[in-house]
Design a protein around this motif. Structure first.
Motif: not given
Length: 203
Positions: A57-66, A83-88, A90-96
């Motif tokens: 969800i957080m990765v999707a939110v960060s993409l929406l911000i972009f 904010i978008g870069i940091m969220a992408f 952090l949460f992208g790394g966790i998801l991966l």
């Protein structure tokens, strides 16, 4: 002959307590799989699936911000970009990381086998463990994102066994108390008891 209400209340309380104990025991043992050589700490598919939801969800939110950045002003756009870069990241790394674990198709994260505490990359003789703890560790970056089972040996070497928040803390505590402490150094047992004595006192 009907029993007085107070006796019925006591019986209901006892039954409820037993049911809760059985449920708690089941919730612990689903993570601890006994083998001929020790015990394996395993995650369930449901837990792994749940752990992908929030990061996804957080990765999707960060993409929406972009996506909406061009419509923002310079200041808001800059803040949104950060904010978008940091969220992408952090949460992208966790998801991966979680997806990589699922892809391995091996649910064993930690194992106690033949006197060793081990994972895929390292193993430590339990008889040399001088200190043990679990949870988030501020001493390293990965320990801030994912909780670890951390041990220190009599040689002052520290090892971290990550369980990625896929295992309940009660199961990790059971692993420590049943499969590590009885075979670790006396100092390890003493430190563990003092830690939980302080924790219980604080509560």
């Amino acid at each position: 002959k009907n029993k007085p209400c107070r006796y019925r209340s006591i019986e209901v309380g006892i039954v409820t307590s037993r049911n809760l104990h059985v449920a708690e025991e089941f919730s612990i043992m689903k993570y601890l799989k006994k083998t001929d050589h020790g015990v394996q700490v395993v995650y369930t598919n449901m837990d792994a699936g749940c752990m992908t939801v929030l990061p996804g969800i957080m990765v999707a939110v960060s993409l929406l911000i972009f996506y909406f950045l061009p419509e923002l002003g310079i200041i808001k756009g800059l803040i949104g970009l950060i904010i978008g870069i940091m969220a992408f990241l952090l949460f992208g790394g966790i998801l991966l990381r979680i997806l990589m674990i699922i892809r391995r198709k091996n649910p064993v994260l930690i194992e106690v086998r033949d006197g060793y505490l081990m994972d895929r990359k390292k193993k430590v003789p339990i008889s040399e463990i001088n200190e043990v703890s679990f949870g988030w560790n501020q001493g390293r970056l990965g320990g801030i994102i994912f909780p670890d089972l951390a041990v220190q040996t009599i040689h002052n070497k520290r090892y971290y066994f990550c369980y990625y928040n896929l295992i309940s803390e009660r199961a990790i505590k059971e692993l420590v108390e049943q499969y590590i402490l009885p075979f670790a150094t006396p100092q390890c047992k003493s430190k563990w008891e003092k830690h939980f004595w302080r924790k219980n006192k604080a509560q």
